[in-house]
Design an enzyme around this catalytic site. Structure first.
Site, PDB file in Angstrom:
ATOM      1  N   CYS A   2       0.705  -1.224  -0.058  1.00  0.00           N
ATOM      2  CA  CYS A   2       0.003  -0.094  -0.220  1.00  0.00           C
ATOM      3  C   CYS A   2       0.842   1.017   0.017  1.00  0.00           C
ATOM      4  CB  CYS A   2      -0.747  -0.122   1.046  1.00  0.00           C
ATOM      5  SG  CYS A   2      -1.643  -1.544   1.726  1.00  0.00           S
ATOM      6  N   ARG A  27       3.361   0.357  -5.134  1.00  0.00           N
ATOM      7  CA  ARG A  27       3.413  -0.119  -3.957  1.00  0.00           C
ATOM      8  C   ARG A  27       2.175  -0.954  -4.010  1.00  0.00           C
ATOM      9  NH1 ARG A  27       6.708   2.258  -0.336  1.00  0.00           N
ATOM     10  NH2 ARG A  27       5.493   1.227   1.243  1.00  0.00           N
ATOM     11  N   TRP A  76      -2.526  -2.948  -1.643  1.00  0.00           N
ATOM     12  CA  TRP A  76      -2.192  -4.161  -1.827  1.00  0.00           C
ATOM     13  C   TRP A  76      -2.867  -5.103  -0.717  1.00  0.00           C
ATOM     14  CZ3 TRP A  76       0.482  -8.514   0.272  1.00  0.00           C
ATOM     15  CH2 TRP A  76       0.778  -9.349  -0.536  1.00  0.00           C
ATOM     16  N   ASN A 102      -1.257   1.305   5.995  1.00  0.00           N
ATOM     17  CA  ASN A 102      -0.178   0.168   5.325  1.00  0.00           C
ATOM     18  C   ASN A 102       0.383  -0.480   6.258  1.00  0.00           C
ATOM     19  OD1 ASN A 102       1.622  -0.970   3.735  1.00  0.00           O
ATOM     20  ND2 ASN A 102       3.281   0.742   4.124  1.00  0.00           N
ATOM     21  N   GLY A 103       0.369  -2.047   6.022  1.00  0.00           N
ATOM     22  CA  GLY A 103       0.715  -3.030   6.977  1.00  0.00           C
ATOM     23  C   GLY A 103      -0.276  -4.101   7.532  1.00  0.00           C
ATOM     24  N   GLU A 485      16.701 -16.167 -11.658  1.00  0.00           N
ATOM     25  CA  GLU A 485      16.190 -14.874 -11.993  1.00  0.00           C
ATOM     26  C   GLU A 485      15.607 -14.581 -13.219  1.00  0.00           C
ATOM     27  OE1 GLU A 485      15.932 -12.225 -10.144  1.00  0.00           O
ATOM     28  OE2 GLU A 485      15.701 -10.450 -11.451  1.00  0.00           O
ATOM     29  N   LYS A 489      11.557 -13.629 -13.635  1.00  0.00           N
ATOM     30  CA  LYS A 489      11.074 -12.354 -14.282  1.00  0.00           C
ATOM     31  C   LYS A 489       9.917 -12.828 -15.241  1.00  0.00           C
ATOM     32  CE  LYS A 489      12.503  -9.520 -12.938  1.00  0.00           C
ATOM     33  NZ  LYS A 489      13.290  -9.499 -11.651  1.00  0.00           N
ATOM     34  N   GLU A 492       6.666 -13.741 -13.124  1.00  0.00           N
ATOM     35  CA  GLU A 492       6.038 -12.643 -12.449  1.00  0.00           C
ATOM     36  C   GLU A 492       5.233 -11.633 -13.584  1.00  0.00           C
ATOM     37  OE1 GLU A 492      10.088  -9.834 -11.177  1.00  0.00           O
ATOM     38  OE2 GLU A 492       8.249  -9.646 -10.207  1.00  0.00           O
ATOM     39  N   HIS A 508      17.827 -35.180 -12.125  1.00  0.00           N
ATOM     40  CA  HIS A 508      17.405 -35.855 -10.774  1.00  0.00           C
ATOM     41  C   HIS A 508      15.894 -35.680 -10.881  1.00  0.00           C
ATOM     42  CE1 HIS A 508      21.406 -36.871  -9.556  1.00  0.00           C
ATOM     43  NE2 HIS A 508      21.690 -35.501  -9.838  1.00  0.00           N
ATOM     44  N   LYS A 611       5.538  -3.605  -5.272  1.00  0.00           N
ATOM     45  CA  LYS A 611       6.814  -3.224  -5.500  1.00  0.00           C
ATOM     46  C   LYS A 611       7.690  -3.423  -4.099  1.00  0.00           C
ATOM     47  CE  LYS A 611      10.882  -1.973  -7.402  1.00  0.00           C
ATOM     48  NZ  LYS A 611      11.430  -2.831  -8.491  1.00  0.00           N
TER      49      LYS A 611
HETATM   50  C1  AGP Z   1      11.410  -9.291  -8.304  1.00  0.00           C
HETATM   51  O1  AGP Z   1      11.325  -8.587  -9.660  1.00  0.00           O
HETATM   52  C2  AGP Z   1      10.556  -8.729  -7.198  1.00  0.00           C
HETATM   53  N1  AGP Z   1      10.626  -7.046  -7.385  1.00  0.00           N
HETATM   54  C3  AGP Z   1      10.863  -8.970  -5.934  1.00  0.00           C
HETATM   55  O2  AGP Z   1      11.246 -10.498  -6.033  1.00  0.00           O
HETATM   56  C4  AGP Z   1      11.892  -8.463  -4.962  1.00  0.00           C
HETATM   57  O3  AGP Z   1      13.286  -8.425  -5.404  1.00  0.00           O
HETATM   58  C5  AGP Z   1      11.842  -8.912  -3.620  1.00  0.00           C
HETATM   59  O4  AGP Z   1      10.350  -8.455  -3.189  1.00  0.00           O
HETATM   60  C6  AGP Z   1      12.489  -8.004  -2.643  1.00  0.00           C
HETATM   61  O5  AGP Z   1      12.588  -6.737  -2.601  1.00  0.00           O
HETATM   62  P1  AGP Z   1      13.726  -5.776  -1.869  1.00  0.00           P
HETATM   63  O6  AGP Z   1      14.696  -5.934  -2.584  1.00  0.00           O
HETATM   64  O7  AGP Z   1      12.907  -4.630  -1.965  1.00  0.00           O
HETATM   65  O8  AGP Z   1      13.898  -6.191  -0.692  1.00  0.00           O
END
Ligand code: AGP
Length: 616
Positions: A2, A27, A76, A102-103, A485, A489, A492, A508, A611
């Site tokens: 949020c 966010r 969120w 937020n939280g 990674e 990508k 997501e 395996h 984010k």
């Molecule tokens: C990846 O593309 C994401 N944005 C996510 O995995 C992110 O790296 C993770 O939530 C950690 O965030 P931070 O680096 O702000 O702690």
């Protein structure tokens, strides 16, 4: 998670709040809402879905431009589905108190039961709504809004940033924070509250970071801060030195494309001026001496998501350069596993946002066990760097797209610096040896630019792969975290089932996933490095080819051996094995972005994500 904004000043509050929410939408984007103070009355509007839905609703009400005090929220979802009724603000029964949050309020069930016992009827499924009712009750008993907020906060457990307005305090916005971010903006006759300075950067660059368990009150005339007990206190003033245009797309279709393109600059900035003549790195905030670095006998790297993948690469570099045992842990698992930590353990926490709750809790656990914590973060003054013993800031600039790109590359660069620093301080590497790696690192921004300039075939390939329903990514050594990674990508952004594997592990079990035409992306190590590694990956390519896979290889310039065995090959410039992720990750970023675009997905705001993840 949020994003929240509050404003008190001469401008139409809706304009400031809307603009702030637009910049904070990264966010969370499940719903959005505002509460404005109009002549002692609260008017609210809120809508499920993107901010544009709220904007339409506000426009249908004539723009709501009258009030000069207001709060706004982009959500969120945690408690309650992303619907209109669960969107913030939440309002007390008498309509005089509005709250955004937020939280997560962990004791909300007890609080709700108590309020329902007193006859309060809830209109949402959120944990936040109980704050609106509790605050209304306090103010109804004759205390002012600020004291009411303090009393409520003392009863709350969990993580929260709260903003509230009340009909009895028409010029005032009150905020509070515990374990969740809140900054105040100090303008000329106007004051702001927000989760992130991006929300008010157009209006002022002077900001105040609120500390843990603080309550802040703003009006058009000023601000005041106390702790939850009412003791006056200060926040930490800081000047925001990045440009407001950094948070704009600058002609790119998506923020992600802009951020991919910014990587040469971001890595160069992160490396610039970081080494002293003795080979040590210049940390940004150091509450650790060189002797502390010498006293360490083991390292844990703790992070989430993409940052965790950067940490996995760091493990290879640190163990090779420093000869210290180094473990990489998912932050969400770290403290529950009860790791063995003590004064001679160094915990490196990596977080772009500096706010990720899982990482923050791991950090706190490490510190209670007396371990020393070094943070690598992109966000100056955020909670994780503040609570760490030492900080190295990546200088990626603001990253808006939810899918991390330039943050990842700059985290890698920062990890290499930390590894070299440890090697230098502990006398494992001579200054000239460190300098040789630094010189090679300094060449990577140009190489990154070269890779990015040659991405057209990757874009074409991604468009053609749009019909695939799954993809596998494999690699060995530092190619393994790059494979993870690449898969993250694709998951997501393209909402595809994508998995990354250590190439040797495929046989395996996971190899049974391969059918005729299954795309397998292989991160091939340099043949000039450990030829053994290269040969093993070639064997893995044969194994998947034999089962019908369509193989896309990321290989080093001049690797003539790979091409005949794969369907597509993308070459990256020569670099040493440990630094290769700075280059091999790039085609995977572009691949995921283009494939998702071909599917028509929202690139910057993929579904279900946010984010910065400020809940555990
Ligand atoms: C990846 O593309 C994401 N944005 C996510 O995995 C992110 O790296 C993770 O939530 C950690 O965030 P931070 O680096 O702000 O702690």
């Amino acid at each position: 998670m949020c994003g929240i904004v509050g404003y008190a000043g001469p401008k139409p509050a809706i304009d400031v709040v809307n603009e702030g929410l637009r910049r904070l939408e990264y966010r969370g984007y499940d719903s959005a809402g505002v509460a404005l103070m109009a002549d002692g009355e609260i008017v609210t509007e809120k809508r499920a879905g993107k901010l544009s839905n709220l904007a339409e609703a506000v426009a249908a009400r004539g723009g709501m431009t009258g009030p000069h005090v207001g709060i706004g929220h982009t959500r969120w979802a945690t408690h309650g589905a992303p619907t209109d009724r669960n969107a913030h603000p939440h309002v007390s029964v008498d309509g005089r108190t509005a709250v955004i949050h937020n939280g997560i309020i962990e004791n909300f069930a007890q609080l709700r039961a108590e309020l329902e016992g007193d006859g309060v009827e809830f209109t949402s499924d959120t944990d936040t709504e109980c704050v609106a009712h509790l605050l209304a009750r306090e103010v109804g008993q004759g205390v002012d809004l600020t004291e009411g907020m303090r009393r409520v906060c003392r009863r709350l457990q969990g993580a929260f940033t709260l903003l509230a307005v009340h009909g009895d305090a028409p010029g005032t916005v009150v905020g509070a924070r515990r374990n969740s971010p809140l900054v105040a903006g100090v303008g000329d006759g106007e004051y702001f509250l927000a989760s992130d300075v991006a929300a008010f950067i157009r209006h002022t660059r002077e900001a105040i970071e609120l500390g843990q368990d603080q309550v802040v009150t703003i009006t058009a005339d000023g601000y005041s801060i106390t702790d939850f007990e009412g003791e006056p206190t200060d926040g930490t003033p800081f000047h925001v030195d990045w440009d407001a245009s950094a948070a704009e797309k600058n002609g790119y279709e998506y923020f992600m494309l802009k951020e991919i393109a910014e990587q040469p600059r971001a890595v160069a900035d992160t490396l610039r001026g970081r080494f002293d003549v003795g080979g040590g790195i210049i940390l940004d905030e150091v509450r650790m001496s060189d002797q502390d670095f010498r006293d360490i006998d083991k390292i844990f790297i703790v992070a989430c998501g993409t940052s965790y993948h950067a940490g996995m690469v760091a493990k290879y570099a640190i163990e090779h350069w420093v000869r210290l045992p180094c473990e990489v842990e998912l932050a969400s698992e770290f403290r529950y596993r009860d790791p063995v930590l003590d004064r001679s353990t160094m915990v490196i926490v990596i977080s772009q946002s500096g706010e990720t709750m899982d990482t923050l809790m791991a950090l706190r656990h490490a510190r209670t066990q007396k371990a020393r914590v070094l943070a690598i973060s992109n966000t100056v003054g955020s909670t994780i760097p503040r609570e760490s013993d030492a900080v190295l800031y990546t200088r990626a600039g603001i990253e808006v797209a939810v899918a991390s790109t330039k943050a990842f590359l700059t985290q890698l660069a920062a990890c290499y610096l930390v590894g070299l620093h440890l090697a230098a301080v502990r006398g494992i590497k001579y200054v000239d040896e460190v300098a040789a790696v630094v010189a090679e690192l300094a060449e990577t921004p140009e190489k990154i630019a070269t890779v990015l300039a040659g991405m057209e075939p990757v874009r074409e390939l991604a468009k053609r792969m749009g019909t695939a329903d799954r993809a596998l990514f494999i690699g060995r050594h530092v190619g393994y975290p790059v494979a993870l990674e690449g898969a993250l990508k694709l998951k997501e952004l393209a909402y595809m089932h994508a998995e990354g594997f250590a190439a040797g592990e495929l046989k395996h079990g996971p190899i049974s996933l391969i059918e005729e035409g299954t795309p397998v992306v292989v991160v091939v190590p340099s043949p000039r490095g450990r030829s053994l590694l290269h040969d093993k990956v070639l064997s893995n390519i044969q194994e998947v080819k034999a089962r019908g896979a369509t193989v896309i290889a990321i290989a080093e310039d001049g690797d003539d051996v790979v091409a005949p065995h794969v369907d597509h090959v993308v070459f990256t410039p020569r670099t040493s094995t440990l630094l290769a992720p700075l280059l091999t990750a790039l085609p995977l970023q572009v691949f995921a972005c283009e494939l998702a675009a071909a599917k028509g997905h929202d690139i910057d705001q993929p579904r279900n994500l946010a984010k910065s993840v400020t809940v555990e």
